[in-house]
Design a protein around this motif. Structure first.
Motif, PDB file in Angstrom:
ATOM      1  N   GLY A   9       0.815  -1.213   0.000  1.00  0.00           N
ATOM      2  CA  GLY A   9       0.000   0.000   0.000  1.00  0.00           C
ATOM      3  C   GLY A   9       0.844   1.255   0.000  1.00  0.00           C
ATOM      4  N   SER A  10       1.860   1.246   0.852  1.00  0.00           N
ATOM      5  CA  SER A  10       2.695   2.445   0.946  1.00  0.00           C
ATOM      6  C   SER A  10       3.539   2.625  -0.311  1.00  0.00           C
ATOM      7  CB  SER A  10       3.583   2.402   2.192  1.00  0.00           C
ATOM      8  OG  SER A  10       4.665   1.559   1.986  1.00  0.00           O
ATOM      9  N   LEU A  11       3.980   1.515  -0.885  1.00  0.00           N
ATOM     10  CA  LEU A  11       4.754   1.618  -2.129  1.00  0.00           C
ATOM     11  C   LEU A  11       3.879   2.132  -3.265  1.00  0.00           C
ATOM     12  CD1 LEU A  11       6.928  -1.625  -2.013  1.00  0.00           C
ATOM     13  CD2 LEU A  11       7.733   0.730  -1.835  1.00  0.00           C
ATOM     14  N   LYS A  12       2.631   1.704  -3.247  1.00  0.00           N
ATOM     15  CA  LYS A  12       1.698   2.167  -4.273  1.00  0.00           C
ATOM     16  C   LYS A  12       1.507   3.677  -4.163  1.00  0.00           C
ATOM     17  CE  LYS A  12      -2.555   0.461  -4.640  1.00  0.00           C
ATOM     18  NZ  LYS A  12      -3.675  -0.494  -4.695  1.00  0.00           N
ATOM     19  N   GLU A  13       1.367   4.104  -2.912  1.00  0.00           N
ATOM     20  CA  GLU A  13       1.177   5.536  -2.670  1.00  0.00           C
ATOM     21  C   GLU A  13       2.430   6.313  -3.086  1.00  0.00           C
ATOM     22  OE1 GLU A  13      -1.110   7.443  -2.103  1.00  0.00           O
ATOM     23  OE2 GLU A  13      -0.086   9.276  -1.487  1.00  0.00           O
ATOM     24  N   GLN A  14       3.580   5.735  -2.744  1.00  0.00           N
ATOM     25  CA  GLN A  14       4.848   6.364  -3.100  1.00  0.00           C
ATOM     26  C   GLN A  14       4.975   6.467  -4.621  1.00  0.00           C
ATOM     27  OE1 GLN A  14       8.397   4.263  -1.831  1.00  0.00           O
ATOM     28  NE2 GLN A  14       8.986   6.043  -0.625  1.00  0.00           N
ATOM     29  N   ASN A  15       4.584   5.401  -5.265  1.00  0.00           N
ATOM     30  CA  ASN A  15       4.638   5.377  -6.714  1.00  0.00           C
ATOM     31  C   ASN A  15       3.722   6.454  -7.310  1.00  0.00           C
ATOM     32  OD1 ASN A  15       5.465   4.224  -9.246  1.00  0.00           O
ATOM     33  ND2 ASN A  15       3.428   3.336  -9.413  1.00  0.00           N
ATOM     34  N   ARG A  16       2.552   6.569  -6.702  1.00  0.00           N
ATOM     35  CA  ARG A  16       1.598   7.580  -7.175  1.00  0.00           C
ATOM     36  C   ARG A  16       2.194   8.987  -7.059  1.00  0.00           C
ATOM     37  NH1 ARG A  16      -2.085  10.951  -5.774  1.00  0.00           N
ATOM     38  NH2 ARG A  16      -1.528  10.866  -3.576  1.00  0.00           N
ATOM     39  N   GLN A  17       2.838   9.234  -5.911  1.00  0.00           N
ATOM     40  CA  GLN A  17       3.455  10.539  -5.668  1.00  0.00           C
ATOM     41  C   GLN A  17       4.549  10.814  -6.708  1.00  0.00           C
ATOM     42  OE1 GLN A  17       3.046  12.793  -3.053  1.00  0.00           O
ATOM     43  NE2 GLN A  17       1.766  11.689  -1.559  1.00  0.00           N
ATOM     44  N   LEU A  18       5.327   9.758  -6.972  1.00  0.00           N
ATOM     45  CA  LEU A  18       6.426   9.923  -7.925  1.00  0.00           C
ATOM     46  C   LEU A  18       5.906  10.193  -9.331  1.00  0.00           C
ATOM     47  CD1 LEU A  18       8.765   7.070  -6.680  1.00  0.00           C
ATOM     48  CD2 LEU A  18       9.226   9.523  -6.567  1.00  0.00           C
ATOM     49  N   GLN A  19       4.859   9.489  -9.685  1.00  0.00           N
ATOM     50  CA  GLN A  19       4.249   9.727 -10.993  1.00  0.00           C
ATOM     51  C   GLN A  19       3.798  11.173 -11.107  1.00  0.00           C
ATOM     52  OE1 GLN A  19       3.926   7.670 -13.476  1.00  0.00           O
ATOM     53  NE2 GLN A  19       3.983   5.560 -12.719  1.00  0.00           N
ATOM     54  N   LYS A  20       3.194  11.627 -10.003  1.00  0.00           N
ATOM     55  CA  LYS A  20       2.685  12.989  -9.972  1.00  0.00           C
ATOM     56  C   LYS A  20       3.830  13.980 -10.157  1.00  0.00           C
ATOM     57  CE  LYS A  20       0.171  16.066  -6.895  1.00  0.00           C
ATOM     58  NZ  LYS A  20      -0.171  16.236  -5.481  1.00  0.00           N
TER      59      LYS A  20
END
Length: 209
Positions: A141-152
């Motif tokens: 979950g946290s990696l997914k969120e991190q990934n989302r932030q990075l994409q952003k």
DNA sequence: GATTTCAGGCCCGTTACCTCA
DNA sequence: ACTGAGGTAACGGGCCTGAAA
């Protein structure tokens, strides 16, 4: 609970209300281990005191089902469970001697003690696996969120300067995200926030700035 | 020393029994 | 009274290991 002075395992002392084994063990625990008629309905108190139906498992022989498999389910008393649990905390496996002494003390067969430990190890492993699974789920979950932030962040960088993401590199020395400009000079973008969350290399071909 | 056989112990998957909501 | 879910004692088979032949 000093069962045998020669056994380090059984030197374990457990204080259990209404459970006080005398040095001559077995007879003192009659109150907790009872042989009942299998045909009687087991009485279960609110405190879930378990009752032993039969200490020696055998194929049912008086219900006209001797040909089929009909187990008589042992129900451990709270005290038996507690003592087994304490033993398990001390050691997850038993030596032959420990098993023998524990079986004698609990008025169970060695096989029953053995099976209990096997099942207990299995439950322990299952619990551990479940915990591990939960941890991995949270991590995911946290990696997914991190990934989302990075994409952003990548999107923001792209909007800032219309370059292909493939030319974004991170300097391994200063860990700053750089954009390889067409004219050969490197322009340093603001990638601080991104780097504080992840040491991720945007491009596989990192170069020093 | 290498190989085979056997017994004992453990793990794993499953079954059967029991209780409870 | 009935039923499904959950807990757990018990079982059977496979694997591993150490001892004996």
């Amino acid at each position: 609970m000093a069962v045998s002075p020669n056994s380090s395992f059984l030197e374990l002392t457990i204080a259990i209300p209404s459970f006080s084994p005398s040095p001559s063990l077995p007879s003192s625990s009659d109150h907790m281990v009872r042989d009942l008629d299998i045909n009687q309905t087991p009485k279960m108190g609110k405190d879930r005191e378990w009752i032993m139906i039969s200490a020696t498992p055998h194929v049912n022989d008086d219900d006209g089902n001797s040909g089929g498999r009909r187990r008589k389910k042992l129900r451990l008393t709270k005290d038996q469970s507690h003592i087994l649990e304490e033993s398990f905390i001390q050691n997850h496996t038993l030596t032959h001697k420990q098993k023998q002494e524990l079986a004698t003390f609990l008025k169970l067969s060695q096989r029953q003690v053995e099976v209990w430990f096997q099942n207990r190890r299995a439950r322990s492993k299952l619990k551990h696996t479940e915990m591990e699974c939960e941890y991995l789920k949270r991590l995911f979950g946290s990696l997914k969120e991190q990934n989302r932030q990075l994409q952003k962040e990548v999107e923001e960088l792209r909007a800032l300067k219309p370059v292909s993401a493939s030319v974004l590199t991170m300097c391994p020395r200063c860990e700053r995200v750089t954009v390889a400009a067409d004219n050969g000079s490197n322009a340093v973008e603001e990638g601080t926030a991104l780097r504080s969350q992840s040491r991720m290399t945007i491009s596989s071909s990192s170069t020093l700035c």
